[in-house]
Design a protein around this motif. Sequence first.
Motif, mmCIF file in Angstrom:
data_model
loop_
_atom_site.group_PDB
_atom_site.id
_atom_site.type_symbol
_atom_site.label_atom_id
_atom_site.label_comp_id
_atom_site.label_asym_id
_atom_site.label_seq_id
_atom_site.Cartn_x
_atom_site.Cartn_y
_atom_site.Cartn_z
ATOM 1 N N GLY A 41 0.833 -1.189 0.000
ATOM 2 C CA GLY A 41 0.000 0.000 0.000
ATOM 3 C C GLY A 41 0.865 1.235 0.000
ATOM 4 N N CYS A 42 0.277 2.358 0.381
ATOM 5 C CA CYS A 42 0.976 3.640 0.432
ATOM 6 C C CYS A 42 0.900 4.201 1.844
ATOM 7 C CB CYS A 42 0.318 4.647 -0.513
ATOM 8 S SG CYS A 42 0.491 4.255 -2.249
ATOM 9 N N ALA A 43 1.933 4.929 2.218
ATOM 10 C CA ALA A 43 1.951 5.625 3.503
ATOM 11 C C ALA A 43 1.998 7.128 3.231
ATOM 12 C CB ALA A 43 3.158 5.196 4.325
ATOM 13 N N LEU A 46 0.543 12.857 8.038
ATOM 14 C CA LEU A 46 -0.718 13.468 8.470
ATOM 15 C C LEU A 46 -0.947 14.830 7.822
ATOM 16 C CD1 LEU A 46 -0.764 12.588 12.267
ATOM 17 C CD2 LEU A 46 -2.132 11.594 10.437
ATOM 18 N N THR A 47 0.095 15.406 7.292
ATOM 19 C CA THR A 47 -0.022 16.711 6.639
ATOM 20 C C THR A 47 -0.387 16.598 5.161
ATOM 21 O OG1 THR A 47 2.349 16.699 6.171
ATOM 22 C CG2 THR A 47 1.638 17.755 8.229
ATOM 23 N N ALA A 48 -0.662 15.389 4.683
ATOM 24 C CA ALA A 48 -0.999 15.189 3.268
ATOM 25 C C ALA A 48 -2.218 16.026 2.883
ATOM 26 C CB ALA A 48 -1.272 13.715 2.995
ATOM 27 N N THR A 49 -2.149 16.552 1.693
ATOM 28 C CA THR A 49 -3.263 17.356 1.184
ATOM 29 C C THR A 49 -4.352 16.452 0.608
ATOM 30 O OG1 THR A 49 -2.353 17.490 -1.052
ATOM 31 C CG2 THR A 49 -1.632 19.180 0.540
ATOM 32 N N ARG A 50 -5.492 17.025 0.349
ATOM 33 C CA ARG A 50 -6.578 16.263 -0.287
ATOM 34 C C ARG A 50 -6.117 15.660 -1.602
ATOM 35 N NH1 ARG A 50 -12.254 19.565 0.177
ATOM 36 N NH2 ARG A 50 -12.726 18.886 2.296
ATOM 37 N N GLY A 51 -5.382 16.437 -2.365
ATOM 38 C CA GLY A 51 -4.891 15.961 -3.650
ATOM 39 C C GLY A 51 -3.938 14.784 -3.499
ATOM 40 N N GLU A 52 -3.050 14.856 -2.515
ATOM 41 C CA GLU A 52 -2.116 13.751 -2.265
ATOM 42 C C GLU A 52 -2.859 12.490 -1.831
ATOM 43 O OE1 GLU A 52 1.869 16.195 -0.860
ATOM 44 O OE2 GLU A 52 0.273 15.825 0.596
ATOM 45 N N ILE A 53 -3.865 12.676 -0.995
ATOM 46 C CA ILE A 53 -4.670 11.534 -0.548
ATOM 47 C C ILE A 53 -5.414 10.925 -1.737
ATOM 48 C CG2 ILE A 53 -6.611 10.815 0.895
ATOM 49 C CD1 ILE A 53 -5.658 13.025 2.905
ATOM 50 N N ALA A 54 -6.020 11.767 -2.551
ATOM 51 C CA ALA A 54 -6.755 11.274 -3.723
ATOM 52 C C ALA A 54 -5.822 10.534 -4.678
ATOM 53 C CB ALA A 54 -7.435 12.442 -4.440
ATOM 54 N N THR A 58 -6.092 6.533 -5.637
ATOM 55 C CA THR A 58 -6.129 6.117 -7.037
ATOM 56 C C THR A 58 -5.015 5.124 -7.334
ATOM 57 O OG1 THR A 58 -7.121 8.217 -7.696
ATOM 58 C CG2 THR A 58 -6.032 6.947 -9.426
ATOM 59 N N ALA A 59 -3.821 5.383 -6.814
ATOM 60 C CA ALA A 59 -2.683 4.483 -7.046
ATOM 61 C C ALA A 59 -2.923 3.113 -6.424
ATOM 62 C CB ALA A 59 -1.408 5.101 -6.476
ATOM 63 N N VAL A 60 -3.389 3.096 -5.183
ATOM 64 C CA VAL A 60 -3.587 1.823 -4.475
ATOM 65 C C VAL A 60 -4.692 1.005 -5.139
ATOM 66 C CG1 VAL A 60 -4.409 0.827 -2.304
ATOM 67 C CG2 VAL A 60 -2.635 2.557 -2.266
ATOM 68 N N LEU A 61 -5.758 1.661 -5.546
ATOM 69 C CA LEU A 61 -6.868 0.944 -6.163
ATOM 70 C C LEU A 61 -6.609 0.590 -7.621
ATOM 71 C CD1 LEU A 61 -9.915 2.898 -4.696
ATOM 72 C CD2 LEU A 61 -8.988 0.687 -3.960
ATOM 73 N N GLY A 62 -5.758 1.371 -8.295
ATOM 74 C CA GLY A 62 -5.587 1.188 -9.728
ATOM 75 C C GLY A 62 -4.395 0.356 -10.157
ATOM 76 N N ALA A 63 -3.433 0.143 -9.257
ATOM 77 C CA ALA A 63 -2.230 -0.600 -9.640
ATOM 78 C C ALA A 63 -2.336 -2.046 -9.157
ATOM 79 C CB ALA A 63 -0.994 0.070 -9.049
ATOM 80 N N PRO A 64 -2.374 -2.996 -10.070
ATOM 81 C CA PRO A 64 -2.517 -4.407 -9.690
ATOM 82 C C PRO A 64 -1.401 -4.925 -8.787
ATOM 83 C CG PRO A 64 -2.792 -4.139 -12.070
ATOM 84 C CD PRO A 64 -2.348 -2.825 -11.519
ATOM 85 N N ARG A 65 -0.254 -4.267 -8.793
ATOM 86 C CA ARG A 65 0.865 -4.760 -7.979
ATOM 87 C C ARG A 65 0.555 -4.729 -6.482
ATOM 88 N NH1 ARG A 65 4.273 -0.045 -6.364
ATOM 89 N NH2 ARG A 65 3.318 1.738 -7.392
ATOM 90 N N TYR A 66 -0.255 -3.770 -6.035
ATOM 91 C CA TYR A 66 -0.608 -3.718 -4.617
ATOM 92 C C TYR A 66 -1.472 -4.916 -4.228
ATOM 93 C CZ TYR A 66 1.149 1.069 -4.582
ATOM 94 O OH TYR A 66 1.948 2.184 -4.683
ATOM 95 N N ALA A 67 -2.455 -5.223 -5.037
ATOM 96 C CA ALA A 67 -3.327 -6.367 -4.762
ATOM 97 C C ALA A 67 -2.530 -7.664 -4.818
ATOM 98 C CB ALA A 67 -4.486 -6.402 -5.755
ATOM 99 N N ALA A 68 -1.615 -7.780 -5.784
ATOM 100 C CA ALA A 68 -0.793 -8.989 -5.888
ATOM 101 C C ALA A 68 0.108 -9.147 -4.675
ATOM 102 C CB ALA A 68 0.039 -8.939 -7.169
ATOM 103 N N ALA A 69 0.692 -8.056 -4.210
ATOM 104 C CA ALA A 69 1.549 -8.116 -3.021
ATOM 105 C C ALA A 69 0.742 -8.521 -1.794
ATOM 106 C CB ALA A 69 2.226 -6.767 -2.796
ATOM 107 N N MET A 70 -0.477 -8.019 -1.683
ATOM 108 C CA MET A 70 -1.324 -8.387 -0.541
ATOM 109 C C MET A 70 -1.752 -9.847 -0.618
ATOM 110 S SD MET A 70 -1.962 -6.731 2.103
ATOM 111 C CE MET A 70 -2.219 -5.176 2.863
ATOM 112 N N ARG A 71 -2.053 -10.342 -1.794
ATOM 113 C CA ARG A 71 -2.403 -11.762 -1.915
ATOM 114 C C ARG A 71 -1.219 -12.642 -1.496
ATOM 115 N NH1 ARG A 71 -4.918 -9.800 -6.542
ATOM 116 N NH2 ARG A 71 -3.214 -10.538 -7.869
ATOM 117 N N ALA A 72 -0.021 -12.245 -1.875
ATOM 118 C CA ALA A 72 1.169 -13.000 -1.478
ATOM 119 C C ALA A 72 1.371 -12.934 0.034
ATOM 120 C CB ALA A 72 2.398 -12.466 -2.204
ATOM 121 N N ALA A 73 1.141 -11.765 0.625
ATOM 122 C CA ALA A 73 1.270 -11.623 2.078
ATOM 123 C C ALA A 73 0.223 -12.468 2.803
ATOM 124 C CB ALA A 73 1.138 -10.155 2.479
#
Length: 97
Positions: A41-43, A46-54, A58-73
């Motif tokens: 995932g992404c870290a 706490l000072t992240a802006t709305r744009g950074e959070i958005a 988008t990156a976490v939901l849109g990049a298959p590598r995160y889901a694949a890494a979680m399935r392996a974990a």
Amino acid sequence: MTHGGRASLLDAVQGATPVLAMGVLADQPDNAAAFARRGLGCALDLTATRGEIADAVTAVLGAPRYAAAMRAARAELSQQPALDLVAQRDGLLALQG
């Protein structure tokens, strides 16, 4: 989205759900950073802006590598013995006398 506490991160692994973590205190920022380093995932600060959070969502939901890494974990976690909470409780009670 999580604060990066151990329980919420364990739940995320068990559900093979990539995380967006914003650690607040204690071990949470380090936990969030460790998950990000491992591609789970992404870290964000706490000072992240709305744009950074958005962008991170988008990156976490849109990049298959995160889901694949979680399935392996999750597969790795499933190979570990189950946590015996009764034995842990009994051990703590014995230490307390």
